[in-house]
Design a protein around this motif. Structure first.
Motif, PDB file in Angstrom:
ATOM      1  N   ASN A  47      21.883  13.847  -0.271  1.00 41.56           N
ATOM      2  CA  ASN A  47      20.718  14.403  -0.605  1.00 41.56           C
ATOM      3  C   ASN A  47      20.257  14.312  -2.046  1.00 41.56           C
ATOM      4  O   ASN A  47      19.304  14.573  -2.517  1.00 41.56           O
ATOM      5  CB  ASN A  47      20.504  15.921  -0.098  1.00 41.56           C
ATOM      6  CG  ASN A  47      20.263  15.868   1.458  1.00 41.56           C
ATOM      7  OD1 ASN A  47      19.951  14.848   1.940  1.00 41.56           O
ATOM      8  ND2 ASN A  47      20.868  16.903   2.028  1.00 41.56           N
ATOM      9  N   SER A  48      21.483  14.001  -2.926  1.00 38.10           N
ATOM     10  CA  SER A  48      21.019  13.924  -4.136  1.00 38.10           C
ATOM     11  C   SER A  48      20.869  12.601  -4.809  1.00 38.10           C
ATOM     12  O   SER A  48      20.514  12.144  -5.737  1.00 38.10           O
ATOM     13  CB  SER A  48      22.427  14.329  -5.092  1.00 38.10           C
ATOM     14  OG  SER A  48      23.324  13.411  -4.718  1.00 38.10           O
ATOM     15  N   THR A  49      20.829  11.553  -3.576  1.00 39.35           N
ATOM     16  CA  THR A  49      20.520  10.305  -4.180  1.00 39.35           C
ATOM     17  C   THR A  49      18.819  10.159  -3.969  1.00 39.35           C
ATOM     18  O   THR A  49      18.210  10.828  -3.127  1.00 39.35           O
ATOM     19  CB  THR A  49      21.089   9.315  -3.081  1.00 39.35           C
ATOM     20  OG1 THR A  49      20.651   9.539  -1.747  1.00 39.35           O
ATOM     21  CG2 THR A  49      22.525   9.290  -3.209  1.00 39.35           C
ATOM     22  N   ARG A 279       4.908   8.819   8.644  1.00 41.24           N
ATOM     23  CA  ARG A 279       3.864   7.797   7.963  1.00 41.24           C
ATOM     24  C   ARG A 279       4.152   7.738   6.568  1.00 41.24           C
ATOM     25  O   ARG A 279       4.194   6.714   5.639  1.00 41.24           O
ATOM     26  CB  ARG A 279       2.613   8.243   8.247  1.00 41.24           C
ATOM     27  CG  ARG A 279       1.560   7.228   7.607  1.00 41.24           C
ATOM     28  CD  ARG A 279       0.206   7.751   8.570  1.00 41.24           C
ATOM     29  NE  ARG A 279      -1.047   6.891   7.713  1.00 41.24           N
ATOM     30  CZ  ARG A 279      -1.786   7.410   7.105  1.00 41.24           C
ATOM     31  NH1 ARG A 279      -1.601   8.642   6.782  1.00 41.24           N
ATOM     32  NH2 ARG A 279      -2.848   6.710   6.395  1.00 41.24           N
ATOM     33  N   ARG A 283       5.516   4.826   3.884  1.00 41.31           N
ATOM     34  CA  ARG A 283       4.795   4.569   2.632  1.00 41.31           C
ATOM     35  C   ARG A 283       5.870   4.272   1.402  1.00 41.31           C
ATOM     36  O   ARG A 283       5.865   3.468   0.552  1.00 41.31           O
ATOM     37  CB  ARG A 283       3.661   5.392   2.414  1.00 41.31           C
ATOM     38  CG  ARG A 283       2.576   5.171   3.447  1.00 41.31           C
ATOM     39  CD  ARG A 283       1.480   6.293   3.269  1.00 41.31           C
ATOM     40  NE  ARG A 283       0.977   6.224   2.054  1.00 41.31           N
ATOM     41  CZ  ARG A 283      -0.396   6.753   1.648  1.00 41.31           C
ATOM     42  NH1 ARG A 283      -1.041   6.999   2.684  1.00 41.31           N
ATOM     43  NH2 ARG A 283      -0.805   6.738   0.552  1.00 41.31           N
ATOM     44  N   LYS A 290       2.098  -2.710   6.135  1.00 44.13           N
ATOM     45  CA  LYS A 290       0.604  -2.418   6.263  1.00 44.13           C
ATOM     46  C   LYS A 290       0.481  -1.488   7.247  1.00 44.13           C
ATOM     47  O   LYS A 290      -0.498  -0.943   7.568  1.00 44.13           O
ATOM     48  CB  LYS A 290      -0.233  -3.592   6.433  1.00 44.13           C
ATOM     49  CG  LYS A 290      -0.147  -4.753   5.387  1.00 44.13           C
ATOM     50  CD  LYS A 290      -1.071  -4.438   4.266  1.00 44.13           C
ATOM     51  CE  LYS A 290      -1.041  -5.365   3.222  1.00 44.13           C
ATOM     52  NZ  LYS A 290      -1.215  -4.662   1.891  1.00 44.13           N
ATOM     53  N   PRO A 292       1.341   1.617   7.713  1.00 43.54           N
ATOM     54  CA  PRO A 292       0.664   3.156   7.749  1.00 43.54           C
ATOM     55  C   PRO A 292      -0.563   2.981   7.451  1.00 43.54           C
ATOM     56  O   PRO A 292      -1.464   4.173   7.724  1.00 43.54           O
ATOM     57  CB  PRO A 292       1.317   3.430   6.399  1.00 43.54           C
ATOM     58  CG  PRO A 292       2.777   2.695   6.370  1.00 43.54           C
ATOM     59  CD  PRO A 292       2.145   1.406   6.624  1.00 43.54           C
TER      60      PRO A 292
ATOM     61  N   LYS B 137      14.272  17.931  -9.848  1.00 43.67           N
ATOM     62  CA  LYS B 137      14.199  16.809 -10.595  1.00 43.67           C
ATOM     63  C   LYS B 137      12.787  16.308 -10.268  1.00 43.67           C
ATOM     64  O   LYS B 137      12.412  15.544 -11.213  1.00 43.67           O
ATOM     65  CB  LYS B 137      15.350  15.936 -10.345  1.00 43.67           C
ATOM     66  CG  LYS B 137      15.534  15.280  -9.023  1.00 43.67           C
ATOM     67  CD  LYS B 137      16.630  14.141  -8.942  1.00 43.67           C
ATOM     68  CE  LYS B 137      16.734  13.389  -7.499  1.00 43.67           C
ATOM     69  NZ  LYS B 137      16.640  14.265  -6.337  1.00 43.67           N
ATOM     70  N   ALA B 207      -4.990  -0.445  -0.378  1.00 41.52           N
ATOM     71  CA  ALA B 207      -3.816  -1.137   0.571  1.00 41.52           C
ATOM     72  C   ALA B 207      -4.350  -1.912   1.562  1.00 41.52           C
ATOM     73  O   ALA B 207      -3.603  -2.888   1.658  1.00 41.52           O
ATOM     74  CB  ALA B 207      -2.863   0.150   0.988  1.00 41.52           C
ATOM     75  N   ARG B 248     -12.805   3.513   5.957  1.00 40.44           N
ATOM     76  CA  ARG B 248     -11.350   3.606   6.194  1.00 40.44           C
ATOM     77  C   ARG B 248     -11.238   3.787   7.835  1.00 40.44           C
ATOM     78  O   ARG B 248     -10.079   3.165   8.178  1.00 40.44           O
ATOM     79  CB  ARG B 248     -10.771   4.782   5.838  1.00 40.44           C
ATOM     80  CG  ARG B 248      -9.343   5.275   6.202  1.00 40.44           C
ATOM     81  CD  ARG B 248      -8.268   4.261   5.632  1.00 40.44           C
ATOM     82  NE  ARG B 248      -6.856   4.652   6.124  1.00 40.44           N
ATOM     83  CZ  ARG B 248      -6.473   4.309   7.416  1.00 40.44           C
ATOM     84  NH1 ARG B 248      -7.251   3.599   7.998  1.00 40.44           N
ATOM     85  NH2 ARG B 248      -4.987   4.493   7.375  1.00 40.44           N
TER      86      ARG B 248
END
Lengths: 366, 320
Positions: A47-49, A279, A283, A290, A292, B137, B207, B248
């Motif tokens: 979880n820290s990455t 979704r 992304r 494409k 999403p 962070k 996109a 869209r």
């Protein structure tokens, strides 16, 4: 297919007593091994990455599964349902399909293989023996790919003969890999269907990143047919994009030219289903995808789906292309309503029991 | 600690290394200084014969603008003073008597990281909570991006024309797009939820169309909308949202238009509401009407009966 190569193996203490653990470690020489108490020990580090879902899979965890292995398919309860069951021999998959639901579904992003296979089989045997009058179709491809890790785990070597010994069980191994070598020569007794999730070449190339190519999947499917296995095909998820018609028509043509239509157990069609959360994952993790950006609308249980008209058109056209190449193939829809069945397949939707018994009849093991 | 009268000419006003304030000319400060003079001394750093401002950017500017020649200041004379020590004076001085707005927090965090070279963990663990921000962070990253926001958008944020969430989102877009959005948002008014929706639609259309967001906001339909006479900025904002949404969701738009045409062909009274299933997920329609008299009820029932007899009803169901 890009084979799975973990950077380290973490083994839950009790798992050392399971034969599968030693077998996996022997197949991965030179990879550092560490004994752990709990499968979630990795979570703080992951979880820290910045992307736990990518880094998580670099650790293979061998652990015992707690609780029940066998469950009803999450599609159960849909208006038309095929009464399928799933057993989870592993959790997560390294194939990196952009749209994979596991990204947002699993709490632990490591790749976990459950080592208490004997317990898994005992549970399945007990469950099936309690209902000898019914046939159970059971898949292992819900929380992992059924075969992508088979070279390491050898699970098929256990499960295929095991299912052959059951009077009322059929195993479906659902995969996007070409890892079939363990299946050769196994006494499957017609109790195992090997299924491939297939897609248009464009989607296989752009969004199924580490999976076997379509050609590799088809060659493997053909080989399995030659070894006497029935083969299933799952056009799932169908993706709607500009030019989908010609791409999928071509894919259907190529797929049914490569495999023997008479050796096909079933063909399912399912348009992409997404949670809004998933979704966002796609992304972020797969910015080039494409997928999403399809025309989704919120449906039942908050899931995003293509608009019904889009789904109906896709199913209807897919069915007509499949009919052209394989007139006898049994085509069904996954997780769709009665109305969509009727509009897209041009026939009254079967009752759940009838759909289920039709599929049971195809495998004919009773 | 000593305070001195410092000639304003000797102060390097261009050096804003330790600046925290976003608005350097707050209303009222000049009037206050004019009325009662400087109450609080500024803090200056004497380095390499130049006097840099640590605290008091606004006071010193206001005094200069008022034509004053000198200001009261405390001068830190240490040639070897490190940026963190100097900036600490500005930080704690400001923190003691006022709250920071989001752009000031962004500027402050950027200085702590970039100028003072403070470790990320220290900023996240110590300074974010002091600023009233969650100690994570990602919050730091969001504020560091915010610091790079286009000046026109910074102004909009300060004026409350865009939300902090919109500003944070826009901060990750390229400068050209930020500029295009600033021009667009000057001409329309969007509520907080519409801002979120419109920015999302722009991103998604970019996109889908495989173009930049600048090209999306430069679409001819949008250009036309922005010069359309006789509509308010608020209406223009809603029309922009509709235009982007239709673009869209072309299939849903077509389905809705088909349904509306089919409904019109039924010739039902206006007080009969005929609506499709949400997003047409099933072919069901929902019929609802209000009647305050028995006669009106009978009238509506007859109109519905008449519609049920005609071919338009079959067509409506074929369409959905």
């Amino acid at each position: 297919m890009v084979p799975y190569q973990p950077e380290r193996i973490w083994i839950q203490k009790q798992s050392w007593d399971d034969p599968l653990t030693r077998s996996v470690v022997e197949k991965l020489p030179g990879i550092p091994v560490r004994t752990i108490r709990d499968v979630d020990e990795l979570l703080p580090e992951l979880n820290s990455t910045s992307d736990p879902h990518t880094t998580g899979k670099r650790t293979l965890i061998l652990a015992r599964h707690l609780g029940r292995f066998m469950k009803e398919c999450p599609g159960s309860g849909a208006e038309v349902c095929c009464n399928y069951f799933v057993i989870n021999y592993a959790s997560n998959c390294h194939l990196e399909c952009s749209y994979c639901v596991l990204q947002s579904y699993l709490n632990n992003p490591a790749l976990v293989v459950f080592t208490n296979a004997e317990q898994l089989m005992a549970e399945v045997r007990e469950k099936l023996e309690r209902s000898p009058e019914r046939l159970f179709r059971i898949g292992t491809g819900e929380t992992s790919d059924s075969l992508a890790l088979d070279g390491i785990t050898g699970y098929s070597l256990l499960l295929v003969p095991f299912f052959a010994s059951l009077a009322n069980g059929v195993l479906e191994l659902k995969t996007k890999s070409d890892q079939i070598s363990n299946l050769q020569g196994l006494d499957h007794g017609g109790h195992t269907v090997v299924s491939w999730s297939v897609n248009s070449r464009r989607i296989c190339g752009s969004d199924e990143l580490k999976s076997a190519s379509l050609d590799e999947r088809l060659a493997a499917a053909r080989q399995c047919q030659e070894w006497g296995y029935k083969v299933g095909l799952h056009f799932d998820p169908l993706i709607h994009y500009e030019g989908w018609e010609s791409d999928y028509e071509q894919a259907v043509k190529e797929i049914f030219a490569a495999v023997d239509p008479n050796g096909i157990a079933w063909v399912s069609l399912g348009a992409l289903r997404f949670t809004p959360h998933l979704r966002e994952f796609v992304r972020k993790r797969f910015p080039k995808s494409k997928i999403p950006y399809g025309e989704f609308v919120p449906g039942h249980h908050g899931k995003l789906r293509y608009l019904r008209f889009i789904r109906e058109e896709m199913y209807s056209r897919m069915r007509s292309w499949i009919r052209r190449s394989a007139p006898q193939a049994f085509v069904y829809l996954c997780m769709e309503s009665r109305a969509v069945w009727e509009k897209s397949l041009g026939c009254a939707a079967p009752e759940t029991a009838r759909l289920s018994s039709r599929m049971d009849g195809i495998v004919q093991v009773k | 600690m000593t305070f001195e009268e410092i000639s304003l000419e000797t102060i390097d006003f261009e050096n804003e290394m330790f600046r925290i304030s976003e608005n350097l000319d707050p209303p009222g400060l000049r009037a206050s200084l004019n009325a009662i003079g400087q109450l609080c001394p500024a803090v200056l750093l004497s380095q390499r014969k130049a006097l840099r401002i640590i605290c008091g950017f606004r006071r010193l500017r206001a005094l200069r603008d008022l034509g004053k020649k000198t200001a009261l200041a405390r001068v830190v004379e240490d040639e070897s003073v490190d940026p963190m020590r100097a900036f600490s004076l500005a930080f704690w001085d400001n923190l003691s008597h006022r709250e920071f707005d989001p752009l000031e927090k962004a500027r402050l965090l950027s200085t702590l990281k970039g100028v003072c070279g403070l470790a990320q963990d220290t900023i996240v663990g110590t300074y974010l909570p002091l600023l009233g921000l969650p100690s994570h962070k990602n919050v730091l990253y969001a504020y560091l991006s915010l610091h790079t926001l286009h000046s026109a958008l910074r102004q909009m944020l300060n004026e409350g024309k865009i939300t902090l969430a919109s500003a944070e989102r826009l901060a990750n877009w390229d400068r050209g797009t930020q500029s295009a959005i600033a021009i667009l948002f000057e001409k329309i008014h969007l509520s907080a939820s519409l801002q979120r929706e419109v920015l999302g639609l722009i991103e998604e259309l970019a996109a889908i169309m495989e173009v930049g967001a600048t090209e999306v906001v430069g679409m001819p339909e949008i250009e036309e909308l922005l010069v359309q006479p006789g509509i308010s900025a608020h209406q223009r904002g809603e029309k922009l949202r509709d235009l982007l949404y239709r673009r869209r969701n072309p299939c849903l738009t077509r389905a809705t238009e088909r349904f509306l045409e089919g409904r019109k062909a039924l010739n039902l009274p206006h007080d009969v509401r005929l609506t499709p299933d949400p997003f047409f997920e099933t072919p069901r329609v929902h019929v609802e009407f209000d009647a305050s008299t028995a006669e009106r009820f009978r009238g509506i029932a007859e109109a519905i009966h008449e519609a049920a007899e005609g071919p338009a009803l079959e067509r409506l169901f074929e369409l959905i």
